[in-house]
Design a protein around this motif. Structure first.
Motif, short mmCIF file in Angstrom:
data_model
loop_
_atom_site.label_atom_id
_atom_site.label_comp_id
_atom_site.label_asym_id
_atom_site.label_seq_id
_atom_site.Cartn_x
_atom_site.Cartn_y
_atom_site.Cartn_z
N UNK A 136 10.71 3.11 -6.43
CA UNK A 136 10.02 2.15 -5.58
C UNK A 136 9.33 1.11 -6.45
N UNK A 137 9.40 -0.10 -6.00
CA UNK A 137 8.88 -1.23 -6.79
C UNK A 137 7.38 -1.37 -6.50
N UNK A 138 6.60 -0.52 -7.16
CA UNK A 138 5.17 -0.45 -6.87
C UNK A 138 4.44 -1.72 -7.28
N UNK A 139 4.79 -2.29 -8.42
CA UNK A 139 4.07 -3.46 -8.93
C UNK A 139 4.16 -4.66 -8.00
N UNK A 167 -2.23 2.60 2.62
CA UNK A 167 -1.03 2.72 1.79
C UNK A 167 -1.32 2.20 0.37
N UNK A 168 -0.61 2.77 -0.61
CA UNK A 168 -0.85 2.32 -1.99
C UNK A 168 0.44 2.01 -2.74
#
Length: 454
Positions: free
Chosen positions: A25-28, A358-359
């Motif tokens: 998942x592309x968290x950044x 959500x984070x």
């Protein structure tokens, strides 16, 4: 099954409750705004036709089971129940404010932790609070996970009166030595009691969870557990491999030594024996690690090609949108994923600030959506075809080349437009899906994040 196949394909790999899998998942670049937009889009497309699924994570347990990989909070203080339910209902309210119409609920699943940690009064407040803001879809299905040691007849009756018709009980293994090792002392009599009570009340589907590959577990233990399970004949069951990932889950999975675990060869023999015994009893393999009687809705969904898989596991029907409520829950809009914060304290703080908690997450692009479709087909039907999207899937020849050796080994059959997993290949469906996983092929995680496939 020959040991050479086990040795060859026993590698770390995802269980594919999502694609892309969580490590990719592309968290950044994840944006809460984009996530909400994707959910609103999905809701508008599917709310009236399919309905919405809700997963509620109830994290509290009175004691730690050392096989468990779930996000949980160990406590005997039941005063934690009411504040948590208040927060979950407020989170639901924050989501409902995103939509122009009332959510049309198709599924509710209570997971954990231990949902039956909560009192019947608090569970009733939770469900009634959810339904105040919603309508019910035709053929709705409510289910919950119950711990046989603390699920009371009152729990079963209260939830039945609220619309629940499915319940799953965690069995794991009936052998006392194994139970001590995993800190889950649970007599057969307790499972028998709750199973029979559920049926007396009117539950239409009772499920048991059985695990192989546990510490000190022998082939004879698996045979004994399944023979006892056959005495009760649950409508469906999960028979799956213990995921030993202490480097992720910490000390909770360090209650025993590595050498106390069965070898991969023993685990495979445990699986093969278990599968044989279940087939003899009338259970049909449904997707990966799941079995059902032909009278159960999960089997019927296979016949109707409606079987679906998401973060709640296998379900008998599909909803495009699923909202996860509670600490660490994951939501799925089909176009994107979002996960709630894992810390209970941070969850409460964000809810108090009127922020959907959500984070991290991922918004799917076109190739993600295409690959997701194929992996979902393989996990639910052991089959996929690409005639309609081959022009958008330019990596398909590369994927098929990776599968040639598996075809030689008799695990699958490929023709010009489709792939069929063979009976021999079903235990290796995760490995087959990995060939489609372009992100995994592009970059393996630097540390081992996944359990072994065997």
């Amino acid at each position: 099954m020959k040991n050479s196949l086990i040795n060859k394909y026993n590698v770390a790999g995802p269980r594919y409750t999502s694609y892309p899998t969580v490590p990719y998942w592309d968290i950044n670049t994840f944006s809460s705004k984009k996530w909400k937009e994707s959910l609103i889009k999905s809701f508008n497309e599917s709310n009236q036709t399919e309905g919405l699924s809700l997963y509620l994570h109830l994290p509290f347990c009175e004691s730690l089971c050392t096989f468990c990989g779930c996000n949980k909070r160990i406590t005997k203080r039941h005063e934690v129940e009411s504040p948590y339910i208040t927060a979950v209902l407020k989170e639901w309210d924050l989501y409902c404010k995103l939509f122009d119409t009332k959510p049309n609920i198709k599924e509710i699943h209570l997971g954990g932790g231990t949902p039956t940690f909560f009192s019947t009064d608090n569970l009733k407040r939770l469900i009634e609070g959810l339904l105040k803001r919603a309508t019910l879809a035709e053929g709705y299905e409510f289910s919950f996970e119950g711990h046989p040691n603390n699920t009371t007849k009152e729990h079963l009756q209260t939830l039945y009166d609220l619309g629940f018709r499915r319940v799953s009980f965690g069995v794991q293994d009936y052998n006392k030595t194994v139970q001590i090792a995993i800190h889950r002392i649970q007599p057969f009599e307790n499972v028998k009691r709750v199973t029979e009570q559920a049926r007396e009340i009117g539950y239409t589907s009772v499920s048991h969870d059985i695990i192989f590959g546990l510490p000190f577990q022998t082939i004879e233990h698996v045979q004994e557990t399944i023979n006892k399970t056959k005495e009760l004949m649950p409508d469906r069951l999960a028979f799956y491999s213990y995921a030993h990932v202490p480097w992720i889950k910490g000390n909770g999975q360090r209650g025993f030594k590595e050498e106390d675990l069965p070898t991969p060869e023993t685990k495979r023999r445990q699986y093969e024996l278990g599968k044989e015994l279940l087939a003899e009893a009338g259970f049909v393999e449904i997707g990966m690690d799941h079995f059902a009687l032909k009278s159960d809705s999960l089997y019927k969904s296979i016949e109707q090609q409606k079987l679906h898989r998401n973060f709640m596991g296998y379900t008998a029907s599909k909803t495009q949108a699923m909202i996860g409520l509670g600490v660490s829950s994951i939501s799925d809009s089909w176009y994107g994923f979002a996960q709630n914060v894992k810390s209970l304290e941070e969850y409460y703080h964000l809810i108090d600030e009127n922020i959907i908690p959500i984070y991290r997450g991922h918004i799917l692009n076109d190739i993600d959506l295409t690959i997701r479709k194929h992996i979902l087909n393989l996990m639910c039907q052991f089959y996929t075809s690409w005639n309609s999207d081959a022009q958008y899937f330019k990596e398909l020849p590369e994927v098929l080349k990776k599968l040639e050796e598996m075809e030689t080994d008799g695990l699958l059959e490929i023709n010009s437009t489709s792939l069929q997993v063979t009976e021999k290949g079903k235990p290796f469906v995760r490995n087959i899906c990995m060939a489609f996983d372009l992100l995994l092929q592009e970059k393996m995680p630097e540390t081992q994040l996944f359990s072994m496939t065997i």
